[in-house]
Design a protein around this motif. Structure first.
Motif, PDB file in Angstrom:
ATOM      1  N   ARG A 179       0.812  -1.226   0.000  1.00  0.00           N
ATOM      2  CA  ARG A 179       0.000   0.000   0.000  1.00  0.00           C
ATOM      3  C   ARG A 179       0.837   1.265   0.000  1.00  0.00           C
ATOM      4  O   ARG A 179       0.559   2.214  -0.735  1.00  0.00           O
ATOM      5  CB  ARG A 179      -0.938  -0.003   1.220  1.00  0.00           C
ATOM      6  N   THR A 180       1.893   1.314   0.839  1.00  0.00           N
ATOM      7  CA  THR A 180       2.645   2.559   1.009  1.00  0.00           C
ATOM      8  C   THR A 180       4.028   2.540   0.375  1.00  0.00           C
ATOM      9  O   THR A 180       4.664   3.572   0.244  1.00  0.00           O
ATOM     10  CB  THR A 180       2.849   2.845   2.511  1.00  0.00           C
ATOM     11  N   GLY A 181       4.531   1.346   0.052  1.00  0.00           N
ATOM     12  CA  GLY A 181       5.878   1.244  -0.490  1.00  0.00           C
ATOM     13  C   GLY A 181       6.964   1.226   0.574  1.00  0.00           C
ATOM     14  O   GLY A 181       8.150   1.216   0.251  1.00  0.00           O
ATOM     15  N   GLU A 182       6.573   1.227   1.859  1.00  0.00           N
ATOM     16  CA  GLU A 182       7.548   1.169   2.941  1.00  0.00           C
ATOM     17  C   GLU A 182       8.346  -0.128   2.820  1.00  0.00           C
ATOM     18  O   GLU A 182       7.822  -1.145   2.386  1.00  0.00           O
ATOM     19  CB  GLU A 182       6.855   1.203   4.316  1.00  0.00           C
ATOM     20  N   THR A 183       9.604  -0.070   3.226  1.00  0.00           N
ATOM     21  CA  THR A 183      10.463  -1.255   3.143  1.00  0.00           C
ATOM     22  C   THR A 183      11.107  -1.569   4.484  1.00  0.00           C
ATOM     23  O   THR A 183      11.119  -0.735   5.387  1.00  0.00           O
ATOM     24  CB  THR A 183      11.569  -1.065   2.080  1.00  0.00           C
ATOM     25  N   GLY A 184      11.673  -2.773   4.590  1.00  0.00           N
ATOM     26  CA  GLY A 184      12.397  -3.182   5.790  1.00  0.00           C
ATOM     27  C   GLY A 184      11.514  -3.234   7.016  1.00  0.00           C
ATOM     28  O   GLY A 184      10.357  -3.624   6.956  1.00  0.00           O
ATOM     29  N   GLN A 185      12.065  -2.834   8.163  1.00  0.00           N
ATOM     30  CA  GLN A 185      11.364  -2.863   9.453  1.00  0.00           C
ATOM     31  C   GLN A 185      10.062  -2.058   9.397  1.00  0.00           C
ATOM     32  O   GLN A 185       9.082  -2.409  10.043  1.00  0.00           O
ATOM     33  CB  GLN A 185      12.237  -2.290  10.567  1.00  0.00           C
ATOM     34  N   ASP A 186      10.051  -0.955   8.639  1.00  0.00           N
ATOM     35  CA  ASP A 186       8.844  -0.106   8.556  1.00  0.00           C
ATOM     36  C   ASP A 186       7.682  -0.846   7.914  1.00  0.00           C
ATOM     37  O   ASP A 186       6.533  -0.533   8.163  1.00  0.00           O
ATOM     38  CB  ASP A 186       9.139   1.161   7.757  1.00  0.00           C
TER      39      ASP A 186
END
Length: 112
Positions: A103-110
């Motif tokens: 949905r947001t494109g956040e990567t890794g731990q996020d």
């Protein structure tokens, strides 16, 4: 990040879910599975005929989490899924290279 895969008895799912929520984990994926290990299935009696059930019903839980939570999560699964009898299941921990929230494109731990 790590990925925990746990194969447990189906009737222990609610206890495991509650134990994981108590330590602060919120996202898990659950899949119905069939398999066998050392117990090698079981013999059933149906209408007077005996047959072998090779694959027993199991539940597979998958969790992706930060390295700092792995020990707590494994302990929570072990204590809540254990019956002391054969077929309690297994826990596998592996390294996770990347996670992306669609949905947001956040990567890794996020993303987790």
């Amino acid at each position: 990040m790590k990925k925990i895969e746990a194969i447990i008895k189906p009737f222990k799912l609610d206890e495991v879910k509650e134990a994981l929520q108590e330590i602060g984990l919120q996202g898990i994926t659950v899949t119905e599975a069939k398999g066998f290990g050392r117990q090698k299935g079981q013999t059933e009696l149906y209408r007077g005929a005996e047959y072998v059930v090779d694959f027993l019903p199991k539940v597979k839980i998958e969790i992706v989490l930060g390295d700092d939570m792995v020990e707590k999560a494994v302990e929570a699964i072990m204590t809540s899924a254990k019956t002391g009898r054969i077929g309690d299941g297994k826990i596998f921990v592996s390294a996770m290279e990347e996670a992306v929230r669609i949905r947001t494109g956040e990567t890794g731990q996020d993303a987790i």
